[in-house]
Every structure is written in C-alpha cells, then in structure tokens.
Design an enzyme around this catalytic site. Structure first.
Site, PDB file in Angstrom:
ATOM      1  N   SER A  35      62.740 -10.408 -61.161  1.00  0.00           N
ATOM      2  CA  SER A  35      62.902 -10.499 -60.623  1.00  0.00           C
ATOM      3  C   SER A  35      63.522  -8.908 -59.335  1.00  0.00           C
ATOM      4  O   SER A  35      64.469  -8.935 -60.678  1.00  0.00           O
ATOM      5  CB  SER A  35      64.110 -11.950 -59.822  1.00  0.00           C
ATOM      6  OG  SER A  35      64.441 -11.993 -58.924  1.00  0.00           O
ATOM      7  N   SER A  36      64.189  -9.332 -58.842  1.00  0.00           N
ATOM      8  CA  SER A  36      65.388  -8.085 -57.828  1.00  0.00           C
ATOM      9  C   SER A  36      66.676  -8.636 -57.628  1.00  0.00           C
ATOM     10  O   SER A  36      67.076  -7.553 -57.141  1.00  0.00           O
ATOM     11  CB  SER A  36      64.462  -7.532 -56.410  1.00  0.00           C
ATOM     12  OG  SER A  36      65.071  -8.943 -55.512  1.00  0.00           O
ATOM     13  N   CYS A  37      66.814  -9.825 -57.810  1.00  0.00           N
ATOM     14  CA  CYS A  37      68.054  -9.624 -58.251  1.00  0.00           C
ATOM     15  C   CYS A  37      68.868  -9.593 -59.311  1.00  0.00           C
ATOM     16  O   CYS A  37      69.811  -9.238 -59.474  1.00  0.00           O
ATOM     17  CB  CYS A  37      68.346 -11.070 -58.371  1.00  0.00           C
ATOM     18  SG  CYS A  37      67.754 -12.220 -59.838  1.00  0.00           S
TER      19      CYS A  37
ATOM     20  N   TYR B 112      71.238 -16.191 -63.077  1.00  0.00           N
ATOM     21  CA  TYR B 112      69.573 -15.946 -63.301  1.00  0.00           C
ATOM     22  C   TYR B 112      69.540 -14.311 -63.690  1.00  0.00           C
ATOM     23  O   TYR B 112      68.008 -14.621 -64.334  1.00  0.00           O
ATOM     24  CB  TYR B 112      68.692 -16.586 -61.744  1.00  0.00           C
ATOM     25  CG  TYR B 112      67.351 -16.179 -62.012  1.00  0.00           C
ATOM     26  CD1 TYR B 112      66.821 -16.971 -62.455  1.00  0.00           C
ATOM     27  CD2 TYR B 112      66.857 -15.455 -61.007  1.00  0.00           C
ATOM     28  CE1 TYR B 112      65.583 -16.686 -62.061  1.00  0.00           C
ATOM     29  CE2 TYR B 112      65.625 -15.277 -60.149  1.00  0.00           C
ATOM     30  CZ  TYR B 112      64.749 -15.614 -61.281  1.00  0.00           C
ATOM     31  OH  TYR B 112      62.986 -15.700 -61.218  1.00  0.00           O
TER      32      TYR B 112
ATOM     33  N   LYS C 110      67.245 -12.582 -66.449  1.00  0.00           N
ATOM     34  CA  LYS C 110      65.758 -11.951 -66.071  1.00  0.00           C
ATOM     35  C   LYS C 110      65.821  -9.929 -66.888  1.00  0.00           C
ATOM     36  O   LYS C 110      65.570  -9.669 -67.216  1.00  0.00           O
ATOM     37  CB  LYS C 110      65.768 -11.112 -65.036  1.00  0.00           C
ATOM     38  CG  LYS C 110      64.510 -12.583 -64.317  1.00  0.00           C
ATOM     39  CD  LYS C 110      63.707 -13.393 -64.798  1.00  0.00           C
ATOM     40  CE  LYS C 110      63.527 -14.527 -63.970  1.00  0.00           C
ATOM     41  NZ  LYS C 110      62.215 -14.639 -64.528  1.00  0.00           N
TER      42      LYS C 110
ATOM     43  N   HIS D 125      63.349 -20.879 -51.624  1.00  0.00           N
ATOM     44  CA  HIS D 125      63.714 -20.014 -50.926  1.00  0.00           C
ATOM     45  C   HIS D 125      63.839 -19.595 -49.807  1.00  0.00           C
ATOM     46  O   HIS D 125      63.633 -20.630 -48.789  1.00  0.00           O
ATOM     47  CB  HIS D 125      63.493 -18.490 -51.712  1.00  0.00           C
ATOM     48  CG  HIS D 125      63.620 -18.348 -52.921  1.00  0.00           C
ATOM     49  ND1 HIS D 125      62.892 -19.341 -53.841  1.00  0.00           N
ATOM     50  CD2 HIS D 125      64.408 -17.194 -54.101  1.00  0.00           C
ATOM     51  CE1 HIS D 125      63.222 -18.357 -55.919  1.00  0.00           C
ATOM     52  NE2 HIS D 125      63.669 -17.851 -55.298  1.00  0.00           N
TER      53      HIS D 125
END
Length: 317
Positions: A118-120, A147, A151, A190
């Site tokens: 994920s880009s987070c 989270y 990742k 989301h």
C-alpha cells in the site's frame, strides 16, 4: 544463496496459481484478469475455508496445493476510521497473514510471488511525487501507521527471501484503489466508496446537505482496481527486483473534486459541506510511477469512467 537466472516472459498459463484474498476487491480483480488471460489452474480459498492467520493450516494448504505462482492480496484493510480505531488488529492480523503465507511459500519454493502492499508505507511528508527510494526516510501518517508497518515488514520479508533463498519474489505498492467489489460498510470503507454511499443515501432520502470529513483539501491519487490487476500480471512477467514498485496513474485530485465527481455521477443536486474538526490525513499522496511505466504499463480506466462503474456496482447491492 545466489539467485538462479530469471528472464522476463509469459507465465505458464497451465501452472497452479494461488491468489490469496481472491474474494476481496484486489484479489477478485486479479482473478478476473487471470481467467481472461487464459490461466486454467487458479486456486483460491475463502477465509472461512482457510484462515491465513492459522500457521499450521497455511502450511498444510501449501503442502497439498504446491502452487508455482502466488499473488498475496489477502489483508485486513480499511479507511482512516478503521485504521485509527483498530490499530492492534491491523498490525497483528496483517503480520500473521504475511508471515504465514510467505514462510510457507518459501518452504515449498514458490517460483514467483507478488506481495501487494500500500502507498501508506511512505512517510507522511515525503517529497511529491513519492519515489520508491523514499521508503523509511521519515515518520508515517499516525492514523494508519500500524497497517503501514505491517506492509513495510512484508516488503522486507520479500527482500530477505530473495537474498536468503534466491527466489524471484517482488512487491507492488498500489495507490488508493476503488472499483467493483469495494467495501461500502461505512466504518471500514475508503474515501470513494464512503462518498458513493453517503451521496446515494442523501439522494434517496431527499437530503439537501451532505457533510464530509475534513476540509476536502488533501490531494489523492486513485486507481481503478482492474488496472491494478493488469499491473500485477505485467510485473510478474517483466520485473525482477528487490525494490517495491509503485502502481498508480501518476495523477491526483483534491478530495473536494472527487466528492464533486461522485455527487454528479450519483445525481445528488444538494449542497456539500466539510467538517474541519475531523482529520484530513496525509496532505498529499502522489506516487512516482516512472519505474512501472518504464516496463510498458499504463492504466486504461479514467476516473470519470471508473466512478460510473463503481456507482453501478454499488447499486447492485
């Protein structure tokens, strides 16, 4: 261990291919594409059939199935509210899923595995657009740091397996996703599915005003989930590197603009207001996708068309 030679090329369409999380939005999109592309030996298990947090069950599954390829798209996911409310579960569940699947895949020598991140994972105030090399260069966004840490651990595990076992595994980091099969639950959804649900409910109940979280000023990039699926297969057939690869269109819009487009597609004609007492999250999150595009991939679904498909999907429920 030295890595064995690997050359880009088409995956064997008859080989056993396990899609972990095939019932979720991302996994289902990957599954649809693989079927369309002629893969004839796909394997998927619902969470009720195989709990990926149960280590013994996962190892037993891999011993029995012996997949040649794996896409690890299974995860506990959610929006700002869910991540902020249940950080312990987001950290624990995702770490367990990743460790179990990748440890089993390593033991049974899965040839190609793609870990879906994920880009987070990137720092909250990373320079924009965000390059892959910015990983671990600053503090994370606190509302979804648990989270993100899980990742990041997944990326590290892929890199460790490559180094120690010589397996040709890779990681992909998609931007914000939306599309068919999205989660419209409210608490766990989301931004785009939350907006679709909110505006549709307002339209159906003849509300004059919709109130959205935050100021509407954050800039976000959105990718239609079927475009992520094509990028996934593209990477599996063309990329072999330890560094994660960003996946996105390379363009962003303000949340306010996204809300306007959703309201228009829904047919809501009332007024939109913003509750600035609620968090905005990261001010901007745009991925640098030069690496992926250098392999010849480009998204096909523009935002307006994707929103039309997403609204149609929501109205089926």
């Amino acid at each position: 261990m030295e890595m064995s030679p690997w050359k880009p090329g088409m995956l064997d369409r008859s080989a056993k291919f396990y899609v972990a999380g095939h019932n979720g939005m991302v996994g289902a999109a990957v599954w649809r594409l693989l079927e369309k592309e002629g893969f004839t030996n796909l394997v998927g298990k619902r969470s009720s059939e195989l709990d990926l947090r149960d280590r013994k069950s996962v190892f037993d599954f891999f011993e029995q199935e012996r997949p040649r390829y794996v896409v690890l798209a299974a995860a506990r996911v959610g929006g700002i509210m869910a991540n902020n409310t249940y950080p312990a579960e987001f950290l624990t569940d995702n770490l367990q899923i990743q460790l179990n699947v990748m440890d089993a895949a390593a033991q049974f020598k899965v040839e190609r595995l793609l870990f879906m991140g994920s880009s987070c994972i990137y720092p909250k105030f990373a320079p924009q657009p965000i390059k892959e090399e910015y990983l671990l260069t600053g503090h994370l966004e606190p509302t979804n740091d648990a989270y993100a840490i899980a990742k990041i651990a997944g990326i590290m595990q892929v890199q460790a397996v490559r180094r120690q076992y010589g397996l040709h595994w890779i990681s992909a980091m998609p931007t914000n996703l939306y599309g068919v099969g999205d989660n419209y639950s409210g608490v766990n959804s989301h931004v785009i599915p939350a907006l679709i649900k909110r505006y549709e409910e307002a339209r159906l109940s003849d509300q004059d005003i919709v109130v959205n979280w935050g100021t509407g000023s954050p800039l976000r990039e959105f990718l239609y989930v079927d475009d992520l699926a094509t990028a996934t297969l593209h990477l599996l057939e063309k990329y072999d590197g330890a560094e994660q690869v960003n996946v996105g269109p390379g363009e962003d819009q303000s949340i306010k603009e996204i809300a306007r487009l959703v309201a228009k597609e829904i047919g809501f004609t009332g007024k939109t207001e913003w509750d600035s007492s609620k968090p905005d999250g990261t001010p901007r999150k745009l991925l640098d996708v030069a690496k992926l595009k250098s392999f010849g991939w480009n998204p096909k679904v523009v935002l307006e068309d994707g929103l039309k498909l997403a609204v149609q999907d929501f109205r089926k429920f």
